[in-house]
Design an enzyme around this catalytic site. Structure first.
Site, mmCIF file in Angstrom:
data_model
loop_
_atom_site.group_PDB
_atom_site.id
_atom_site.type_symbol
_atom_site.label_atom_id
_atom_site.label_comp_id
_atom_site.label_asym_id
_atom_site.label_seq_id
_atom_site.Cartn_x
_atom_site.Cartn_y
_atom_site.Cartn_z
ATOM 1 N N GLU A 175 46.054 36.002 38.315
ATOM 2 C CA GLU A 175 46.142 37.430 38.633
ATOM 3 C C GLU A 175 47.485 38.029 38.204
ATOM 4 O O GLU A 175 48.457 37.996 38.964
ATOM 5 C CB GLU A 175 45.935 37.634 40.142
ATOM 6 N N LYS A 217 42.033 37.710 36.911
ATOM 7 C CA LYS A 217 41.932 38.800 37.898
ATOM 8 C C LYS A 217 42.947 39.872 37.531
ATOM 9 O O LYS A 217 44.087 39.864 38.009
ATOM 10 C CB LYS A 217 42.182 38.252 39.299
HETATM 11 P P1 13P Z 1 43.271 44.653 46.190
HETATM 12 O O1 13P Z 1 41.836 44.697 45.696
HETATM 13 O O2 13P Z 1 43.456 45.304 47.510
HETATM 14 O O3 13P Z 1 44.227 45.100 45.131
HETATM 15 O O4 13P Z 1 43.595 43.137 46.495
HETATM 16 C C1 13P Z 1 43.160 42.158 45.644
HETATM 17 C C2 13P Z 1 44.045 41.009 45.748
HETATM 18 O O5 13P Z 1 43.607 39.899 45.904
HETATM 19 C C3 13P Z 1 45.489 41.240 45.630
HETATM 20 O O6 13P Z 1 46.128 40.032 45.379
#
Ligand code: 13P
Length: 340
Positions: A175, A217
């Site tokens: 991510e 992500k």
């Molecule tokens: P949000 O969808 O609230 O941005 O959170 C996703 C997430 O896992 C942040 O690390």
């Protein structure tokens, strides 16, 4: 490696996405307090059990990401979270980073920590039953940031995390988040997101990470929160897919974070993505866009567990319906559903 590929496929299975319920103790506590709920370990546990036991969740959610505290807790009936969630038909995941910390040498920027002792922690999480993991790098946009140093440092940490996960037989969700904070236009977000992804791809390749055994992500490519005007879903989708096209076909899939967008906007943007033909599925791994309505509806009242679950079920089903379209009219080219 084979099992990582299989689990990654399960996470991005047609018509499904991932629920991110992995807020740190500090973040979860402040969200509970804002909702009028006392921030205790038991209330955090009750809230996560409410989410995980939402009726029908497994129809639309392939996995749930938890924080370390939750994975060590049990449902009210005494069954450990990972095992209980697994038996409900949902893969349990674990956030393994220890947070974005100020990056020495780079004022105003962070590097995400958590590599020390990671292999040993992953072995323990695998033992507890975690099938996948998450690590979030965070970048701010200003006129001058992010710096090349922050992009490189975070990408290197993401790659080291991903390689360690695959060695432990745990699928890494990778991510690299570019925040919506600021007044920048969508093009600036596209530029920064592309640079962050390029650095991540390079570092993943250097460490031999198998792209078929990871889930990316990313943030959607979108204007800053303080920018005048709201970009249409069609333009957000077009700009996002354009950046993602640099990823090789073998990538298992893409599961977007919601980034603080209003829940309905995140869903509309996700649906607009499905009009694009891509080599990898585009699904959701939303946190706030799924759980905020549930927390607001429940706000700690035992009599409102059903209302909280209904609010979560509504958002998860709406997003699952949005991504299901890619396997019907848009990608398959036929209204007959594939695998749904
Ligand atoms: P949000 O969808 O609230 O941005 O959170 C996703 C997430 O896992 C942040 O690390």
């Amino acid at each position: 490696m084979g099992s990582c590929r299989q689990i990654a496929q399960q996470l991005v299975a047609p018509g499904k996405g991932v629920l991110a319920a992995d807020e740190s103790i500090a973040t979860m506590s402040s969200r509970l307090e804002k909702a009028g709920v006392e921030a205790t370990p038991e209330n955090r546990r009750r809230y996560r059990e409410l989410l995980a036991t939402t009726p029908g969740l497994a129809d639309s959610a392939s996995g749930i990401i938890f924080a370390d505290e939750t994975l060590r807790q049990t449902f009210a009936d005494g069954s450990p979270f990972a095992r209980a969630v697994h038996s409900l038909g949902v893969l349990p995941g674990i956030k393994v980073d220890t947070g974005a910390k100020p990056c020495p040498g780079l004022p105003g920027e962070t590097v995400t920590e958590g590599l020390d002792g990671l292999s040993a922690r992953l072995a323990e999480y695998a033992e507890i039953g975690a099938a996948f993991a998450k690590w979030r790098a965070v970048h701010v946009i200003t006129d001058a940031l992010p710096s090349a140093g922050a992009l490189r440092s975070n990408a290197n940490a993401l790659a080291r995390y991903a390689a360690a996960c695959q060695e432990a037989g745990i699928v890494p969700i990778v991510e690299p988040e570019v925040l919506m904070d600021g007044a920048h236009p969508i093009d600036r977000c596209a530029e920064v997101t592309a640079a962050a992804h390029a650095a991540v791809r390079e570092e993943l390749a250097l460490l031999g990470v198998d792209l078929a055994g990871i889930v990316l992500k990313p943030n959607m490519v979108i204007e800053g929160r303080d920018h005048a005007g709201t970009t249409s879903p069609e333009r957000v989708a077009e700009a996002t897919v354009e950046v993602l096209r640099a990823w090789p076909d073998e990538l298992a899939g893409v599961a977007f974070l919601s980034g603080g967008q209003p829940p309905e906007r995140a869903t509309a943007n996700l649906e607009a993505m499905q009009h694009h033909r891509t080599p990898w599925p585009l699904t959701f791994s939303f946190g706030r866009a799924l759980v905020d309505p549930a927390l607001a509806a429940w706000h700690g009242d035992p009599a409102l567990v059903g209302a909280g679950q209904a609010a979560l079920a509504e958002r998860v089903a709406a997003n699952a319906a949005a991504v299901r379209r890619s396997h019907t009219e848009f990608v398959a080219g036929t209204p007959t559903a594939v695998g749904v």
